[in-house]
Scaffold this active site. Structure first.
Site, short mmCIF file in Angstrom:
data_model
loop_
_atom_site.label_atom_id
_atom_site.label_comp_id
_atom_site.label_asym_id
_atom_site.label_seq_id
_atom_site.Cartn_x
_atom_site.Cartn_y
_atom_site.Cartn_z
N ARG A 58 28.99 24.16 -0.26
CA ARG A 58 29.00 22.75 -0.66
C ARG A 58 30.00 21.91 0.13
NH1 ARG A 58 30.00 23.22 -6.72
NH2 ARG A 58 30.02 20.94 -6.51
N ARG A 66 0.80 -1.23 0.00
CA ARG A 66 0.00 0.00 0.00
C ARG A 66 0.84 1.28 0.00
NH1 ARG A 66 -3.84 -1.45 4.86
NH2 ARG A 66 -2.29 -3.10 5.14
#
Ligand code: UD1
Ligand code: CA
Length: 475
Positions: free
Chosen positions: A346, A29
């Site tokens: 970064r 599901r």
């Protein structure tokens, strides 16, 4: 507190307590390629939340039954747990049967939990073990009273209140279907009973599965007392079967995490817009502004302001910093640092104390020394910028030649003029300067001034003349 300590003591003194987490099911599901138990709440896969809570309650010896997507589960969780394989999924009983080898020679109690009930906390496991120990029962089953029990197994008790069996929703008689006490799928069972009863499980039920719950009936029918411990907060015991339940459980856990930080002295502005991962640490007097997302192992000091609208992942930020509308991933930032707005920090970047990173600046694998500044519009990659150096607006390190990356090393107190193009590999010495608009291709020694642009020529009166010609042409 005394109560808690007493509970801990009871658990710790029970040295032969082990745990099994069932996590082999597909979770149809969820409509997902990812195994259900790897779906995350606050950045942690649900199976890991269950395993951690068990560990937190003192269960050191722990195995996870994996099957559907088992390699993914193993590689995500790593070597910190033992794994049992259930290659084909024939039900929760079948899953525990696969652990027969793991159970061999084992004594004492085994906690069995589903891997899809991620809100079970340390307290839940402690409560279960306490109930099991104090009741002296052969087996203890966790239950919960649900307003809408549909889908769950029902707890069936006799007149004396003892649990006699658990019946799956699909196998219920009309009388049983009206029962609101449901099976949480959390049990405390003796290893010895498991070894004895597991081989006798049958799949003669609607789903043609081997139900673990049938072991409970087997224990009860041979006279073993089965204790049903009712957990009062149904939110805690909820099993996740679809993504709406996942989203709701995530919201519940997020709210618990936010509350913990708030009570530790962190100001959270506009709660609903803040998401903080389970493992994030934040010091007191820090302010988290709206729209801020803190992920992974991010650690933030005290008296710092993060946000609004910032994303930090596996970042370390010190004290007295200001991180405004920026993204920081796998980078380390010292104290008294200002970042943003709109900076992109970064991986492998280190920003030292009192440095400043301004708007539209991207830093990658760069060490910015103490007090260094990159105030505007720059890309600095694979570089070292010495203490107190100033990088002018628009400076770019050309770190990539299309094949490999090269380093730029800038000394202390250097001044890189605006719009400098620094072609790496390159070294700029201490206190050196580059003229604005330069393309710098050769090293600049300490104290030197480098010009990497055409010399300016000014032709007096030429503009005026040129205008005259143009106006004449138009008439
Ligand atoms: C199970 C219980 C049910 C309980 C409910 C609570 C059984 C038979 N039923 O039903 O009484 O009310 O949980 O949420 O146990 N799993 C395996 N291998 C399998 C099948 C399942 O490892 O072959 C694992 C799943 O990954 C999951 C757990 O067992 O973590 C429960 O399985 P699931 O199929 O979700 O059982 P439910 O039908 O929800
Ligand atoms: Ca389930």
């Amino acid at each position: 507190m005394g109560h808690l300590l007493r509970r801990r003591k009871i658990i710790m003194s029970n040295t032969s307590l082990s745990g099994l987490v069932l996590a082999a099911g597909r979770g149809t599901r969820m409509k997902s390629d990812l195994p259900k138990v790897l779906h995350e709440l606050c950045g942690v896969p649900m199976v890991e939340l269950v395993a951690r809570a068990m560990r937190g309650a003192g269960v050191e010896d722990l195995a996870i039954v994996v099957g559907f997507g088992g390699e993914k589960v193993q590689s995500r969780l790593g070597g910190q747990y033992a794994y049992v394989w259930q290659h084909e999924q024939h039900g929760s009983g079948h899953a525990v049967q696969m652990a027969m080898e793991w159970l061999e020679g084992r004594t004492g109690s085994v906690i069995i939990s589903a891997g899809d009930t991620p809100l079970l906390g340390v307290e839940t496991f402690e409560q279960l073990v306490l109930a099991h120990t104090t009741s002296g029962a052969r087996c203890t089953v966790a239950s919960s009273i649900m307003e809408d029990p549909s889908g769950y197994g029902r707890i069936v008790r006799d007149e004396s209140g003892a649990v006699i069996k658990i019946v799956e929703h699909k196998d219920c008689t009309p009388h049983q279907i009206a029962i609101h006490e449901i099976n949480v799928a959390l049990y405390c069972v003796e290893a010895e009973d498991l070894r004895r009863h597991l081989p006798n499980l049958k799949n003669d039920n609607v789903q043609k599965e081997y139900y673990f719950t049938d072991v409970i009936e087997m224990i009860a029918s041979e006279g073993g007392q089965v204790f049903g411990e009712i957990f009062s907060d149904p939110a805690v015991t909820v099993g996740i079967n679809d993504r709406w339940q996942l989203a709701q459980a995530d919201a519940e856990l997020r709210s618990r995490v936010l509350k913990r930080h708030a009570l530790n002295g962190v100001t959270l502005r506009n709660l609903n817009s803040i998401a903080i991962g389970m493992d994030v640490e934040i010091g007191p007097e820090t302010i988290i502004e709206p729209g801020t997302i803190l992920l992974g192992n991010t650690k933030i000091g005290s008296h710092t302001v993060i946000g609004p609208n910032s994303v930090l992942q596996d970042a370390v930020v010190g004290d007295h910093c200001n991180i405004r509308m920026s993204q920081i991933v796998e980078a380390t930032i010292g104290n008294h640092v200002y970042v943003g707005p709109f900076a992109n920090i970064r991986p492998k970047t280190v920003i030292s104390d009192k440095a400043k990173v301004g708007n539209f600046v991207e830093l990658k694998n760069t060490l910015l020394g103490p007090g260094a500044k990159t105030p505007h519009l720059s890309y600095i990659g694979d570089a070292v910028v010495g203490p107190n150096s100033n990088i002018g607006a628009g400076t770019i390190t050309c770190n990539y030649d299309g094949f490999s990356k090269h380093r730029t090393v800038i000394g202390a107190n250097a001044f890189v003029g605006s719009n400098s193009t620094l072609v790496a590999p390159l070294t700029i010495g201490d206190e050196a300067m580059t003229a604005a608009g330069s393309v710098i291709t050769k090293d600049v020694s300490a104290g030197s001034m480098a010009f990497g642009r055409a010399r300016q020529e000014t032709k007096e009166g030429l503009a005026t003349e040129w205008r005259k010609v143009k106006i004449a042409e138009k008439q």
